[in-house]
Scaffold this active site. Sequence first.
Site, short mmCIF file in Angstrom:
data_model
loop_
_atom_site.label_atom_id
_atom_site.label_comp_id
_atom_site.label_asym_id
_atom_site.label_seq_id
_atom_site.Cartn_x
_atom_site.Cartn_y
_atom_site.Cartn_z
N CYS A 100 0.93 -1.12 -0.01
CA CYS A 100 0.06 -0.11 0.21
C CYS A 100 0.81 1.15 -0.02
O CYS A 100 1.93 1.36 0.56
CB CYS A 100 -0.78 0.03 1.12
SG CYS A 100 -1.85 1.33 1.47
N HIS A 142 -9.23 -3.93 -1.41
CA HIS A 142 -8.23 -3.28 -0.83
C HIS A 142 -8.41 -1.68 -0.82
O HIS A 142 -8.43 -1.04 0.09
CB HIS A 142 -6.81 -3.57 -1.41
CG HIS A 142 -5.79 -2.68 -0.79
ND1 HIS A 142 -4.55 -3.07 -0.29
CD2 HIS A 142 -5.44 -1.27 -0.81
CE1 HIS A 142 -3.65 -2.29 0.30
NE2 HIS A 142 -4.23 -1.09 -0.33
N GLU A 143 -8.84 -1.06 -2.00
CA GLU A 143 -9.08 0.25 -2.22
C GLU A 143 -10.39 0.65 -1.62
O GLU A 143 -10.51 1.80 -1.12
CB GLU A 143 -9.06 0.63 -3.70
CG GLU A 143 -7.72 0.49 -4.60
CD GLU A 143 -6.67 0.84 -3.66
OE1 GLU A 143 -6.82 1.93 -3.18
OE2 GLU A 143 -5.43 0.46 -3.85
N HIS A 146 -10.14 1.49 2.20
CA HIS A 146 -9.48 2.92 2.74
C HIS A 146 -10.77 3.52 2.82
O HIS A 146 -10.80 4.83 3.56
CB HIS A 146 -8.59 3.33 1.54
CG HIS A 146 -7.23 2.78 1.49
ND1 HIS A 146 -6.45 3.18 2.47
CD2 HIS A 146 -6.50 1.92 0.45
CE1 HIS A 146 -5.29 2.53 1.89
NE2 HIS A 146 -5.36 1.96 0.69
NI NI Z 1 -3.84 1.09 -0.03
#
Ligand code: NI
Length: 177
Positions: A100, A142-143, A146
């Site tokens: 990341c 994953h995105e 966030h």
């Molecule tokens: Ni990330």
Amino acid sequence: MTIKSVLRMGDAQLLNIAEPVVHFGTEELRCLLADMRDTMQALNGVGLAAPQIGVPLRVVIFSVQANTRYPDAEVISETVLINPVITLLDDLRNEDWEGCLSLPGLRGRVARHTHIRYQGFDEQGIAIDRIVSGFHARVVQHECDHLDGILYPLRITDLRQFGFGKELFPDSNINDD
Ligand code: NI
């Protein structure tokens, strides 16, 4: 536009729940996406979420070309995904290494759902609806994490599988980012 500095883990802004985008096709949104694109490309990332550059909106971008950080990864055409919704299609999960841009140099092994559907909008407000699997599904999860203040180390179940890429993979030419 501008290459922004990416907030790093420990910055409290990364823990916030981001707000939905209400207006599409605006100059503000166009500029945000240009900055995100420039920043992601400059750092050779596969994805970036707006909160990582300090903008608390539910906007992510991702793109996988031939990428030295993930040399074996499948190609994903550049996608702008706004106000995303993920639907899990079954209970299957798979583990793989993630990095990341908010944790430069680090890698961790994370279990993600293998098959997902994701929906949302592009910058013009046009609907996106895709069914994906594997690495593509991993990047999206994953995105989108966030946007809910979740960084991948929070998903690691075995912290022995978390560390600096150069130490974990001494034989690879992994980037120090
Ligand atoms: Ni990330």
